[in-house]
Scaffold this active site. Structure first.
Site, mmCIF file in Angstrom:
data_model
loop_
_atom_site.group_PDB
_atom_site.id
_atom_site.type_symbol
_atom_site.label_atom_id
_atom_site.label_comp_id
_atom_site.label_asym_id
_atom_site.label_seq_id
_atom_site.Cartn_x
_atom_site.Cartn_y
_atom_site.Cartn_z
ATOM 1 N N THR A 210 0.903 -1.033 -0.185
ATOM 2 C CA THR A 210 0.203 0.013 -0.069
ATOM 3 C C THR A 210 0.805 1.072 -0.055
ATOM 4 O O THR A 210 2.156 1.204 -0.456
ATOM 5 C CB THR A 210 -0.949 -0.031 1.069
ATOM 6 O OG1 THR A 210 -1.894 1.169 1.015
ATOM 7 C CG2 THR A 210 -0.490 -0.090 2.313
ATOM 8 N N ASN A 211 0.111 2.484 0.347
ATOM 9 C CA ASN A 211 1.168 3.467 0.445
ATOM 10 C C ASN A 211 0.734 4.537 1.460
ATOM 11 O O ASN A 211 -0.192 4.105 2.257
ATOM 12 C CB ASN A 211 0.956 4.389 -0.912
ATOM 13 C CG ASN A 211 -0.374 4.869 -1.209
ATOM 14 O OD1 ASN A 211 -1.302 5.346 -0.539
ATOM 15 N ND2 ASN A 211 -0.891 3.950 -2.272
ATOM 16 N N HIS A 212 1.417 5.726 1.576
ATOM 17 C CA HIS A 212 1.068 6.507 2.769
ATOM 18 C C HIS A 212 -0.209 7.585 2.802
ATOM 19 O O HIS A 212 -0.401 8.065 3.678
ATOM 20 C CB HIS A 212 2.323 7.353 2.986
ATOM 21 C CG HIS A 212 3.642 6.809 3.440
ATOM 22 N ND1 HIS A 212 3.600 6.034 4.505
ATOM 23 C CD2 HIS A 212 4.899 6.742 3.139
ATOM 24 C CE1 HIS A 212 4.642 5.392 4.738
ATOM 25 N NE2 HIS A 212 5.569 5.853 3.888
ATOM 26 N N SER A 213 -0.958 7.282 1.774
ATOM 27 C CA SER A 213 -2.109 8.096 1.728
ATOM 28 C C SER A 213 -3.194 7.954 2.786
ATOM 29 O O SER A 213 -3.485 6.933 3.106
ATOM 30 C CB SER A 213 -2.758 7.754 0.331
ATOM 31 O OG SER A 213 -4.307 8.317 0.184
ATOM 32 N N ALA A 275 -4.839 7.384 -4.002
ATOM 33 C CA ALA A 275 -3.628 6.961 -4.416
ATOM 34 C C ALA A 275 -3.616 5.496 -4.782
ATOM 35 O O ALA A 275 -3.490 4.428 -3.926
ATOM 36 C CB ALA A 275 -2.642 7.466 -3.216
#
Ligand code: CTP
Length: 401
Positions: A210-213, A275
């Site tokens: 996943t990502n930091h969004s 994101a």
């Protein structure tokens, strides 16, 4: 600017233990910039005092004694004329019955009868009283005459029983009041589709890429669209946030799920704040990868580009009059964002420099430049994500005029 700024809200408080929660609502409204005048009934005063409300609104609270004071003949009429909204929270079965039948025997009910503004009612009572046929008829009658009834909710009741009858929570009432105030805003009758959050691509049943969004910018856009009277569908990847009251929420995990959900929708505008992953594991392991089997080699493949998929086909593009994208960049902001605006065939791209500490992922503020397909640009100063959202919505509504 908050939708409550400069708005005059009348808050009626009747005889229920949920009265203590009304103080929280009054506080939230005052903090959001509203002028809050509180009208407490005699029974309401048994649970909470005018001082409670004065302390959070900074204005005097009114009781039935004021109905018989010197200003008696004008007070209720003037309240009714200047208010933008009358909310009664908590509202007992007794007050509901009075309102449904035009009875006006205290300051609150006299004011309600004289008021020309929208009326929002948050019932609070025991389940048996709520389900009583008379109460149900009274509620139906009020709804028919335009009142907005919110709740009650299920849960623990003061009687010790569990069931329907609890006043809905102040934060939720607050959201409903936003909708009531924004109803005739510039996006009334328009449908806005917003995506938010960072997608999750499964490696195995336990692990994801996943990502930091945080989803904050997308959720703020959904709220700003609701404040402008739009119908909002929020397609969201997992976040820790509570969706705005009034948005239709579609929960997804992966890019593919987000794309599928989007394909099922059409709207006047698509605002793609999510994101979404660019890469995903080529295969998702059926069972949990075990440590004892050694360090796994995870092969990645390209995930579908949602915006490109939508805008590259005439059919896809036609489903939205306007498509707004985001560009999260850590270098060459303008060049990269302009390229995305062109290649993804967008009407507007919101470019943000994620290398700045006060902008981009997982912070409350954002620093963005808006790039339009016609070559126009607008660089905005450091703003809260909600202020950025309001700007995006302002431009979206200009496109839809
Ligand atoms: N986007 C999308 N589908 C993806 C990835 C991104 O629709 N699989 C959308 C985002 O929601 C955003 C825009 O494309 O509105 C740009 O996203 P961004 O991550 O900045 O750019 P990418 O196109 O992914 O390119 P890169 O990561 O190489 O910068």
């Amino acid at each position: 600017m908050s939708i409550f700024s400069g708005k005059h809200i009348l808050l009626g408080v009747t005889g229920s233990i949920a009265g203590y929660k009304a103080a929280d609502l009054a506080s939230k409204l005052a903090q959001a910039g509203a002028q809050v005048d509180v009208l407490i009934t005699g029974a309401g005063e048994k649970f909470v005092t005018p001082l409670t409300f004065q302390s959070v609104t900074g204005r005097r609270a009114f009781t039935d004694q004021d109905l018989w004071g010197n200003e008696a003949h004008i007070l209720h009429v003037s309240f009714g004329k200047i208010a933008d909204l009358l909310v009664i929270a908590p509202c007992t079965a007794n007050t509901i019955a009075k309102l449904a039948n035009g009875l006006a025997d205290n300051l609150l009910t006299v004011t309600a009868l004289a008021a020309e503004c929208p009326l929002v009612i948050a019932p609070a009572m025991d389940g048996g009283m709520f389900y009583h046929s008379t109460t149900q008829e009274n509620i139906a009658k009020l709804k028919k005459s335009g009142a907005i009834i919110i709740g009650p909710a299920d849960g623990h009741l003061a009687s010790g029983l569990t069931g329907k009858g609890r006043m809905i929570e102040p934060a939720e009432i607050f959201g409903h009041l936003r909708i009531a105030l924004g109803k005739n805003g510039k996006l009334a009758g328009k449908k806005i589709l917003v995506t938010a959050g960072g997608t999750q691509e499964s490696i195995d049943p336990v692990r994801v890429i996943t990502n930091h969004s945080s989803g904050r910018q997308g959720y703020a856009i959904a709220q700003a669209a609701l404040d402008s009277g739009a119908q909002v569908c929020l397609i969201t990847a997992p976040t820790a946030l509570t969706p705005p009251v009034g948005a239709r929420v579609v929960k997804v995990n992966s890019v593919q799920e987000m794309l599928n959900a989007l394909m099922d929708e059409s709207a006047d505008a698509l605002i793609m704040a999510a994101a979404a992953a660019d890469f995903r594991p080529a295969q998702t392991a059926k069972d949990k990868l075990k440590k004892r089997d050694g360090i796994p080699q995870i092969r990645l493949e390209a995930a579908p580009d949602i915006l490109e998929t939508i805008t590259s086909s005439q059919v896809g593009k036609k489903r939205f009059q306007i498509v707004v994208g985001f560009a999260a960049e850590s270098q060459n902001l303008f060049e990269n964002a302009s390229e995305k605006l062109r290649s993804k065939n967008l009407d507007l791209i919101v470019a943000n420099d994620i290398s700045a500490k006060d902008a981009g992922f997982a912070v409350e503020t954002n620093r963005v430049t808006l790039l339009f397909a016609n070559g126009n640009q607008e660089t905005l100063p450091l703003m809260s994500k909600f202020e950025v959202a309001e700007k995006i919505i302002e431009h979206t509504s200009k496109f839809l005029e």
